[in-house]
Write a protein that holds these residues in place. Structure first.
Motif, PDB file in Angstrom:
ATOM      1  N   UNK A   1       0.812  -1.386  -0.073  1.00  0.00           N
ATOM      2  CA  UNK A   1      -0.030  -0.012  -0.094  1.00  0.00           C
ATOM      3  C   UNK A   1       0.667   1.123  -0.177  1.00  0.00           C
ATOM      4  N   UNK A   2       2.222   1.204   0.123  1.00  0.00           N
ATOM      5  CA  UNK A   2       3.014   2.367   0.017  1.00  0.00           C
ATOM      6  C   UNK A   2       3.927   2.143  -1.201  1.00  0.00           C
ATOM      7  N   UNK A   3       4.186   3.276  -1.880  1.00  0.00           N
ATOM      8  CA  UNK A   3       4.995   3.224  -3.146  1.00  0.00           C
ATOM      9  C   UNK A   3       6.311   3.602  -2.967  1.00  0.00           C
ATOM     10  N   UNK A   4       7.208   2.622  -2.378  1.00  0.00           N
ATOM     11  CA  UNK A   4       8.553   3.132  -1.989  1.00  0.00           C
ATOM     12  C   UNK A   4       9.336   2.197  -3.324  1.00  0.00           C
ATOM     13  N   UNK A   5      10.088   3.102  -4.072  1.00  0.00           N
ATOM     14  CA  UNK A   5      11.008   2.447  -5.173  1.00  0.00           C
ATOM     15  C   UNK A   5      12.265   2.894  -4.889  1.00  0.00           C
TER      16      UNK A   5
END
Ligand SMILES: Nc1nc2c(ncn2[C@@H]2O[C@H](COP(=O)(O)OP(=O)(O)O)[C@@H](O)[C@H]2O)c(=O)[nH]1
Ligand SMILES: [Mg+2]
Length: 265
Positions: A131-135
């Protein structure tokens, strides 16, 4: 000038290719109480001209500073924060110029500081949760986790991520002293800043400083190509971490030192 609610410092070193002027201008247009403090850290690639263009487009909301020659991120951030304190901002903080932490996340920081009056210092934290967009590149992630674990020991603090370039704190006479003197560490000044914060005096009845820190799990963080960190910087960071650890042990309150000796017997 009405004091801003937040002075947000953006340190910039040779960022001409990565700066997104529109993003900064949209941000100030939609955030009345925010003053952007854009600091050019001795760039040679036209960064200063871009920063000046941003300021010219929104002169009331943008301050620019220029260091020449380059002095490193720590000094760029410190100079920007001092400018924000001089403007009597209620909150001061910094975000990396590549906007790896998108500017929209500033609202999440402000919400924490609004809803939790006891919190004084909010640290952005890159946690790869569903649910988090950590790239983030895998190598940077794993090196980062090893380093973060070492930092947590060095500071004796259960902190997950000290190196995210997004942090905001309340400005008051105590926290202002954190920026009085240059940081000793060029590469991990964030750790030194937290170390300094933990050593601030605590008044009677006030919560311990460590209980006034808050890690905000970021909703989004995108690794941007063009980072200037190199592999040998990790070695320098390890040496600097050793200094910070020594400093903390030297300042540890006498009762804790006594306890440590007690438990060794
Ligand atoms: N590496 C580096 N960054 C600087 C310096 N001065 C200011 N900065 C800024 O500090 C931030 C560091 O970001 P970046 O290089 O992307 O590091 P990373 O995201 O940790 O890999 C950027 O906003 C830089 O422009 C400097 O002397 N060296
Ligand atoms: Mg970056």
């Amino acid at each position: 000038m009405t004091p801003p609610e937040l002075a947000l410092v953006v340190p910039c070193y040779n960022e001409a290719a990565r700066l997104d002027p529109e993003a900064f201008l949209l941000f100030v247009a939609t955030h009345q109480g925010v003053q952007l403090v854009l600091v050019d850290d001795g760039s040679s690639d036209g960064t200063w001209e871009i920063l000046e263009r941003i300021r010219a487009a929104a002169p009331e909301a943008v301050t620019t500073l220029r260091h020449s020659p380059n002095r490193g991120k720590a000094e760029a951030v410190r100079a920007g924060i001092l400018a924000g304190l001089a403007q009597r901002a209620a909150l001061v903080g910094f975000f990396d110029a590549d906007l790896a932490t998108p500017l929209g996340v500033v609202d999440d920081f402000l919400a924490v500081l609004r809803d939790r009056p006891a919190v004084e210092f909010v640290l952005g934290s890159r946690v790869k949760l569903m649910g988090r967009d950590i790239r983030r590149k895998a190598t940077r992630h794993y090196f980062g986790r090893v380093f973060a674990t070492a930092v947590s020991h060095a500071l004796d603090l259960p902190v997950y991520d000290t190196q995210c370039g997004a942090k905001i704190l309340r400005a008051n006479p105590a926290t202002a002293t954190l920026f009085d003197t240059p940081f000793r560490s060029a590469w991990i000044f964030d750790v030194e800043l937290i170390g300094r914060y933990l050593q601030l005096p605590v008044g009677p009845g006030e919560p311990a400083r460590r209980d006034r820190l808050y890690e905000l799990v970021l909703p989004a963080w995108h690794d941007r190509p063009g980072s200037k960190l190199r592999w040998y910087d990790f070695a320098r960071a390890a040496v600097e971490l050793g200094y910070i650890w020594r400093e903390r042990v030297a300042h540890r309150p006498p009762d804790r030192r006594g306890l440590a000796q007690e438990s060794r017997r």
